[in-house]
Design a protein around this motif. Structure first.
Motif, PDB file in Angstrom:
ATOM      1  N   ASP A  77     -11.694  -1.690  -1.011  1.00  0.00           N
ATOM      2  CA  ASP A  77     -12.242  -0.802   0.026  1.00  0.00           C
ATOM      3  C   ASP A  77     -13.753  -0.937   0.138  1.00  0.00           C
TER       4      ASP A  77
ATOM      5  N   LYS B  95      -3.064  -5.183   3.864  1.00  0.00           N
ATOM      6  CA  LYS B  95      -2.110  -5.433   2.777  1.00  0.00           C
ATOM      7  C   LYS B  95      -0.679  -5.425   3.305  1.00  0.00           C
TER       8      LYS B  95
ATOM      9  N   GLU C  78      -6.461  -9.726   0.708  1.00  0.00           N
ATOM     10  CA  GLU C  78      -5.183  -9.089   0.370  1.00  0.00           C
ATOM     11  C   GLU C  78      -4.072 -10.112   0.176  1.00  0.00           C
TER      12      GLU C  78
ATOM     13  N   TRP D 197      -5.999  -2.460  -6.050  1.00  0.00           N
ATOM     14  CA  TRP D 197      -6.444  -3.037  -4.778  1.00  0.00           C
ATOM     15  C   TRP D 197      -7.397  -2.111  -4.019  1.00  0.00           C
ATOM     16  N   HIS D 198      -7.488  -0.848  -4.440  1.00  0.00           N
ATOM     17  CA  HIS D 198      -8.429   0.061  -3.783  1.00  0.00           C
ATOM     18  C   HIS D 198      -9.879  -0.367  -3.990  1.00  0.00           C
ATOM     19  N   THR D 199     -10.117  -1.237  -4.978  1.00  0.00           N
ATOM     20  CA  THR D 199     -11.484  -1.746  -5.163  1.00  0.00           C
ATOM     21  C   THR D 199     -11.907  -2.583  -3.955  1.00  0.00           C
TER      22      THR D 199
ATOM     23  N   TYR E 175      -2.624   0.372  -7.995  1.00  0.00           N
ATOM     24  CA  TYR E 175      -3.648   0.765  -7.032  1.00  0.00           C
ATOM     25  C   TYR E 175      -5.017   0.128  -7.297  1.00  0.00           C
TER      26      TYR E 175
ATOM     27  N   LYS F  60      -5.403  -1.067   3.574  1.00  0.00           N
ATOM     28  CA  LYS F  60      -3.978  -0.728   3.556  1.00  0.00           C
ATOM     29  C   LYS F  60      -3.223  -1.451   4.665  1.00  0.00           C
TER      30      LYS F  60
ATOM     31  N   PRO G 153       0.813  -1.223   0.000  1.00  0.00           N
ATOM     32  CA  PRO G 153       0.000   0.000   0.000  1.00  0.00           C
ATOM     33  C   PRO G 153       0.843   1.269   0.000  1.00  0.00           C
TER      34      PRO G 153
END
Length: 311
Positions: A149, A165, A193, A145-147, A143, A162, A50
């Motif tokens: 959230d 991760k 993650e 991986w922000h999905t 980024y 974050k 992150p």
């Protein structure tokens, strides 16, 4: 193409996440960044962290930009769909904008191939660090991986994406071959993650409905529903590391005795433990036979989360 000399990582973080970023970097690379910059022989995917903004695979390192240009001219490889950018550093950007733009244009003209600024196949980076010019392949954190959230199922006291991760990287020092267990995985934040970063991670959750929601979260992101609905104390398999998020106080009725048993079981099923809690559990960790090797604090709203690494 020239052989990669070393890797340069640029990290970034808000002040409240500095400690966990430095712990993650130390766990992966064995050292912490200086002015948010780190050089290493270790190749690590920036999108699995992150905090890593980009990784520059350094192909050339020279005293002058003219020497860089000579190396680029000698490279007869064809790079269709390429882009060259000046890699700006967080605290060491001593090259004026006009000069950066001029250098990028000059070097780009000597790269054999077709420019593609919108969707390049090859991303090249140029930068100047401590009076040295470097040129290489620029690998940015995507980024995506922000999905995570916005999982279908979540709870207010769940770990943030974050933090989760970073925890999987801390747990196994960035090694994808080692195994991880999250025996109280809740809705599966760390499992998502871990799987997203290709770790060998498994999860247990004692609450049937929460375990069901965890598996729905996994399926939502295209992963197999691997969370087992069972008591962690029934686990017989041994793992390289465990991630233990211990709820307490207003979030849970877990007693001190139950917390101690959780830590003791973690000792039985894993060689290393990363524990997250809202209070100090040092005495319990030591009592269970662990030795504390590192720690940090992460702030979430009005609360502080203590993260302790023990072996």
């Amino acid at each position: 193409m020239n052989k990669v000399l070393k890797y340069m990582y640029i990290v970034n973080y808000p002040p409240v996440e500095e400690e966990i970023c430095l712990l993650e970097m130390k766990s992966i690379f064995g050292k912490i960044p200086e002015e948010k910059l780190l050089f290493s022989d270790i190749k690590f995917n920036p999108s699995n962290s992150p905090f890593i903004k980009t990784r520059l695979d350094i192909l050339y390192e020279k005293d002058t930009v003219e020497e860089i240009l000579e190396k680029v001219i000698k490279d007869k490889t064809i790079y269709d769909n390429f882009k060259l950018e000046y890699v700006r550093l967080n605290n060491n950007n001593n090259v004026p904008y006009d000069e950066r733009l001029s250098l990028v244009k000059k070097i780009s003209m000597e790269i054999i191939g077709v420019h593609n600024f919108k969707n390049p196949k090859f991303n090249f980076g140029l930068s100047k660090i401590n009076d040295k010019w470097i040129f290489g392949i620029d690998n940015k954190n995507d980024y995506e991986w922000h999905t995570h959230d916005n999982k279908p199922y979540s709870y207010s006291n769940s770990l943030g994406v974050k933090v989760a991760k970073a925890l999987v990287n801390i747990a196994n020092n960035g090694c994808k071959e080692k195994t991880i267990i999250d025996p109280c995985c809740g809705v599966g934040t760390t499992i998502v993650e871990g799987l997203d970063a290709d770790y060998k991670i498994e999860g247990y959750e004692i609450n049937k409905s929460i375990a069901k929601n965890a598996n729905k979260n996994l399926e939502f992101y295209g992963f197999k529903p691997i969370v087992v609905n069972d008591d962690m104390h029934n686990i017989t398999k041994k793992y390289d590391s465990s991630i233990i998020d211990i709820p307490y106080g207003i979030f849970s009725h877990t007693s001190e005795d139950e917390q101690q048993k959780i830590i003791e079981t973690a000792r039985k099923i894993s060689n290393k433990m990363v524990i997250i809690s809202f209070e100090n559990h040092d005495s319990m960790i030591i009592s269970a036979g662990f030795k504390i090797i590192d720690r940090c604090i992460v702030t979430k709203g009005k609360f502080k989360r203590f993260i302790v690494v023990a072996k």
